[in-house]
Design a protein around this motif. Structure first.
Motif, PDB file in Angstrom:
ATOM      1  N   SER A  47       0.802  -1.232   0.000  1.00  0.00           N
ATOM      2  CA  SER A  47       0.000   0.000   0.000  1.00  0.00           C
ATOM      3  C   SER A  47       0.830   1.276   0.000  1.00  0.00           C
ATOM      4  CB  SER A  47      -0.928   0.005   1.228  1.00  0.00           C
ATOM      5  OG  SER A  47      -0.171  -0.072   2.425  1.00  0.00           O
ATOM      6  N   GLY A  48       2.141   1.157  -0.210  1.00  0.00           N
ATOM      7  CA  GLY A  48       3.012   2.328  -0.076  1.00  0.00           C
ATOM      8  C   GLY A  48       3.435   2.978  -1.370  1.00  0.00           C
ATOM      9  N   ALA A  49       2.614   2.857  -2.426  1.00  0.00           N
ATOM     10  CA  ALA A  49       3.022   3.376  -3.737  1.00  0.00           C
ATOM     11  C   ALA A  49       3.315   4.870  -3.700  1.00  0.00           C
ATOM     12  CB  ALA A  49       1.932   3.082  -4.777  1.00  0.00           C
ATOM     13  N   LEU A  50       2.452   5.670  -3.070  1.00  0.00           N
ATOM     14  CA  LEU A  50       2.634   7.121  -3.078  1.00  0.00           C
ATOM     15  C   LEU A  50       3.890   7.533  -2.322  1.00  0.00           C
ATOM     16  CD1 LEU A  50      -1.019   8.440  -2.589  1.00  0.00           C
ATOM     17  CD2 LEU A  50       0.295   8.207  -4.702  1.00  0.00           C
ATOM     18  N   THR A  51       4.173   6.860  -1.213  1.00  0.00           N
ATOM     19  CA  THR A  51       5.384   7.181  -0.440  1.00  0.00           C
ATOM     20  C   THR A  51       6.638   6.870  -1.253  1.00  0.00           C
ATOM     21  OG1 THR A  51       4.232   6.676   1.622  1.00  0.00           O
ATOM     22  CG2 THR A  51       6.633   6.743   1.698  1.00  0.00           C
ATOM     23  N   ILE A  52       6.653   5.701  -1.878  1.00  0.00           N
ATOM     24  CA  ILE A  52       7.811   5.323  -2.689  1.00  0.00           C
ATOM     25  C   ILE A  52       7.974   6.279  -3.865  1.00  0.00           C
ATOM     26  CG2 ILE A  52       8.851   3.482  -4.067  1.00  0.00           C
ATOM     27  CD1 ILE A  52       7.216   1.480  -2.385  1.00  0.00           C
ATOM     28  N   LEU A  53       6.868   6.675  -4.468  1.00  0.00           N
ATOM     29  CA  LEU A  53       6.921   7.602  -5.599  1.00  0.00           C
ATOM     30  C   LEU A  53       7.450   8.968  -5.177  1.00  0.00           C
ATOM     31  CD1 LEU A  53       3.636   6.666  -7.454  1.00  0.00           C
ATOM     32  CD2 LEU A  53       5.908   6.734  -8.489  1.00  0.00           C
ATOM     33  N   ALA A 209       6.007  -0.048  -8.647  1.00  0.00           N
ATOM     34  CA  ALA A 209       5.206  -0.798  -9.620  1.00  0.00           C
ATOM     35  C   ALA A 209       4.463  -1.939  -8.930  1.00  0.00           C
ATOM     36  CB  ALA A 209       6.103  -1.346 -10.726  1.00  0.00           C
ATOM     37  N   PHE A 210       5.148  -2.623  -8.028  1.00  0.00           N
ATOM     38  CA  PHE A 210       4.506  -3.716  -7.282  1.00  0.00           C
ATOM     39  C   PHE A 210       3.344  -3.187  -6.447  1.00  0.00           C
ATOM     40  CE2 PHE A 210       3.985  -6.210  -3.426  1.00  0.00           C
ATOM     41  CZ  PHE A 210       3.813  -7.486  -3.932  1.00  0.00           C
ATOM     42  N   ALA A 211       3.579  -2.068  -5.763  1.00  0.00           N
ATOM     43  CA  ALA A 211       2.518  -1.489  -4.933  1.00  0.00           C
ATOM     44  C   ALA A 211       1.332  -1.036  -5.774  1.00  0.00           C
ATOM     45  CB  ALA A 211       3.079  -0.317  -4.117  1.00  0.00           C
ATOM     46  N   LEU A 212       1.605  -0.510  -6.952  1.00  0.00           N
ATOM     47  CA  LEU A 212       0.514  -0.125  -7.848  1.00  0.00           C
ATOM     48  C   LEU A 212      -0.265  -1.346  -8.319  1.00  0.00           C
ATOM     49  CD1 LEU A 212       2.264   2.571 -10.056  1.00  0.00           C
ATOM     50  CD2 LEU A 212       0.361   2.962  -8.494  1.00  0.00           C
ATOM     51  N   GLY A 213       0.460  -2.393  -8.668  1.00  0.00           N
ATOM     52  CA  GLY A 213      -0.186  -3.621  -9.118  1.00  0.00           C
ATOM     53  C   GLY A 213      -1.051  -4.237  -8.044  1.00  0.00           C
ATOM     54  N   ALA A 214      -0.654  -4.057  -6.788  1.00  0.00           N
ATOM     55  CA  ALA A 214      -1.418  -4.618  -5.681  1.00  0.00           C
ATOM     56  C   ALA A 214      -2.790  -3.975  -5.546  1.00  0.00           C
ATOM     57  CB  ALA A 214      -0.640  -4.464  -4.377  1.00  0.00           C
ATOM     58  N   ALA A 272      -3.400   7.003 -10.239  1.00  0.00           N
ATOM     59  CA  ALA A 272      -3.654   6.811  -8.808  1.00  0.00           C
ATOM     60  C   ALA A 272      -3.339   8.075  -8.016  1.00  0.00           C
ATOM     61  CB  ALA A 272      -2.819   5.636  -8.284  1.00  0.00           C
ATOM     62  N   ILE A 273      -2.269   8.767  -8.401  1.00  0.00           N
ATOM     63  CA  ILE A 273      -1.895   9.997  -7.697  1.00  0.00           C
ATOM     64  C   ILE A 273      -2.932  11.083  -7.943  1.00  0.00           C
ATOM     65  CG2 ILE A 273      -0.134  11.798  -7.497  1.00  0.00           C
ATOM     66  CD1 ILE A 273       1.927   9.739  -8.381  1.00  0.00           C
ATOM     67  N   VAL A 274      -3.377  11.194  -9.196  1.00  0.00           N
ATOM     68  CA  VAL A 274      -4.392  12.193  -9.536  1.00  0.00           C
ATOM     69  C   VAL A 274      -5.684  11.925  -8.777  1.00  0.00           C
ATOM     70  CG1 VAL A 274      -5.866  13.046 -11.403  1.00  0.00           C
ATOM     71  CG2 VAL A 274      -3.425  12.716 -11.807  1.00  0.00           C
ATOM     72  N   ALA A 275      -6.081  10.654  -8.702  1.00  0.00           N
ATOM     73  CA  ALA A 275      -7.311  10.295  -7.984  1.00  0.00           C
ATOM     74  C   ALA A 275      -7.199  10.572  -6.498  1.00  0.00           C
ATOM     75  CB  ALA A 275      -7.646   8.834  -8.229  1.00  0.00           C
ATOM     76  N   SER A 276      -6.000  10.382  -5.939  1.00  0.00           N
ATOM     77  CA  SER A 276      -5.820  10.666  -4.511  1.00  0.00           C
ATOM     78  C   SER A 276      -5.892  12.161  -4.238  1.00  0.00           C
ATOM     79  CB  SER A 276      -4.474  10.111  -4.025  1.00  0.00           C
ATOM     80  OG  SER A 276      -3.385  10.845  -4.570  1.00  0.00           O
ATOM     81  N   ALA A 277      -5.556  12.975  -5.246  1.00  0.00           N
ATOM     82  CA  ALA A 277      -5.609  14.427  -5.096  1.00  0.00           C
ATOM     83  C   ALA A 277      -6.999  14.977  -5.365  1.00  0.00           C
ATOM     84  CB  ALA A 277      -4.598  15.101  -6.025  1.00  0.00           C
ATOM     85  N   ASN A 278      -7.765  14.288  -6.216  1.00  0.00           N
ATOM     86  CA  ASN A 278      -9.115  14.744  -6.562  1.00  0.00           C
ATOM     87  C   ASN A 278     -10.025  13.528  -6.738  1.00  0.00           C
ATOM     88  OD1 ASN A 278     -11.458  15.832  -7.707  1.00  0.00           O
ATOM     89  ND2 ASN A 278     -10.317  17.471  -8.711  1.00  0.00           N
ATOM     90  N   PRO A 279     -10.944  13.288  -5.803  1.00  0.00           N
ATOM     91  CA  PRO A 279     -11.823  12.107  -5.857  1.00  0.00           C
ATOM     92  C   PRO A 279     -12.688  12.030  -7.110  1.00  0.00           C
ATOM     93  CG  PRO A 279     -11.909  13.145  -3.688  1.00  0.00           C
ATOM     94  CD  PRO A 279     -11.167  14.081  -4.587  1.00  0.00           C
ATOM     95  N   ALA A 280     -12.809  13.134  -7.852  1.00  0.00           N
ATOM     96  CA  ALA A 280     -13.623  13.106  -9.072  1.00  0.00           C
ATOM     97  C   ALA A 280     -13.078  12.103 -10.083  1.00  0.00           C
ATOM     98  CB  ALA A 280     -13.673  14.496  -9.705  1.00  0.00           C
TER      99      ALA A 280
END
Length: 356
Positions: A47-53, A209-214, A272-280
């Motif tokens: 679940s750590g994709a954003l932190t790693i990015l 990439a692994f975290a995103l795939g998860a 995923a990053i865009v969606a986390s910034a804007n739920p729309a």
């Protein structure tokens, strides 16, 4: 006994992005309780994709040199503006038709403005530099120092805003580019820090990439099928033709433009990053990630083929006189002619031999 794991992964187009992403998706699809079962560091890895990015973009920023030569700045700036300009134009068109939501059904199910913009916006830098090292001019390799500003979600967010879709707070826009800027400042203040952080860039890719795939459900991957293939071909054609002519207008052969007509592996992280910034964009993020990942693979296959053809048809050999005039423009591993002639002369000082 040694097993060539790295070579096997790299044999797959975009392998360091695609293989870990697929591994994470397989676990998430068939063993969805794994993160909760193990928890702790194992669960965090899922679940750590954003932190790693965030760390990835600091390291990426550190590799960008403020002191680009005029040619590199002109070449990279032109390719950057054309690539982003195409994404903005398509964002305006698709934004009017689709808005923020993805297509719900039919052969275009999963297609969204977010997917199109994310796929078009970001060039595969490793692929570009490798192709330019083989087919292009040394100074064209350096153009990616400017083009790497495409990396990350910032320009995608700006493009979506320009397209008249849901806007992002200025804090979110600044936050999206801040890690990259911090890395740029650190890397330009200290070359040793640039080298130190730059070495981490390829290492980070399989982990995020692994975290995103998860976060993906492979039961929906079939939706990418022909649509993902078509999008990948569209990236090469729709961006490649304008980039080809833009490269020629800036004194190039057009080969660099074709080499830039790809989708970066890290672009799959953008939805995923865009969606986390804007739920729309929450509904569009999952299908968009799959489609953009498909574009990464398709463009990684098509762009080298197209670049090789363009080099045979329009390219020219690397100019020896250019290397002699400015050895700093030579890519890593390529030794200028004058240096190769000087190497046997052991009486020459180390600075003379190195071409400095």
């Amino acid at each position: 006994m040694q097993i060539p794991i790295k070579r096997a992964i790299e044999a797959v187009p975009g392998g360091m992005m695609v293989v870990p992403l697929l591994a994470g998706a397989l676990i998430a699809t068939f063993f969805p309780g794994t993160p909760k079962l193990f928890g702790s560091f194992t669960g965090a890895l899922f679940s750590g994709a954003l932190t790693i990015l965030a760390v990835f973009y600091v390291c990426m920023g550190a590799s960008i040199d403020f002191r680009a030569t005029p040619y590199i700045a002109r070449k990279g700036g032109t390719l950057l503006l054309v690539k982003v300009g195409i994404a903005v134009l398509l964002g305006l068109i698709f934004g009017r038709v689709l808005g923020e939501a993805p297509v719900a059904a039919g052969m275009f199910a999963g297609l969204s403005t977010l997917a199109v913009v994310a796929a078009m916006n970001d060039t595969n830098g490793g692929l570009y530099m490798a192709l330019m090292g083989q087919y292009g001019r040394p100074r064209d390799v350096g153009a990616y120092t400017v083009m790497s500003l495409e990396s990350g979600p910032f320009l995608t967010m700006v493009t979506l805003g320009v397209a008249g879709l849901s806007a992002f707070p200025w804090q979110t826009l600044v936050g999206a580019i801040l890690p990259l800027l911090v890395g740029m400042i650190i890397g330009n203040l200290d070359r040793e820090m640039r080298a130190f952080l730059g070495r981490a860039i390829p290492v980070m890719i399989p982990f995020f990439a692994f975290a995103l795939g998860a976060g993906l459900d492979l039961t929906k991957v079939w939706q990418a099928g022909l649509l993902g293939l078509a999008m990948g071909v569209a990236v090469v054609v729709v961006t490649g033709i304008p980039l080809f002519f833009a490269d020629r207008l800036t004194g190039g052969t057009g080969v660099a433009g074709i080499a830039a007509a790809s989708t970066a592996g890290n672009a799959a992280a953008v939805p995923a990053i865009v969606a986390s910034a804007n739920p729309a964009y929450a509904d569009a993020a999952g299908p968009a990630t799959i489609l953009v990942a498909a574009c990464v693979v398709v463009t990684a296959i098509l762009v080298p083929v197209a670049t090789a053809w363009a080099a045979r048809r329009f390219g020219d050999p690397v100019e020896a006189e250019l290397l002699e005039a400015d050895p700093e423009l030579a890519p890593a591993g390529r030794v200028p002619t004058s240096d190769r002639m000087a190497r046997p002369n052991h009486s020459a000082g180390p600075d003379r031999v190195a071409g400095r």
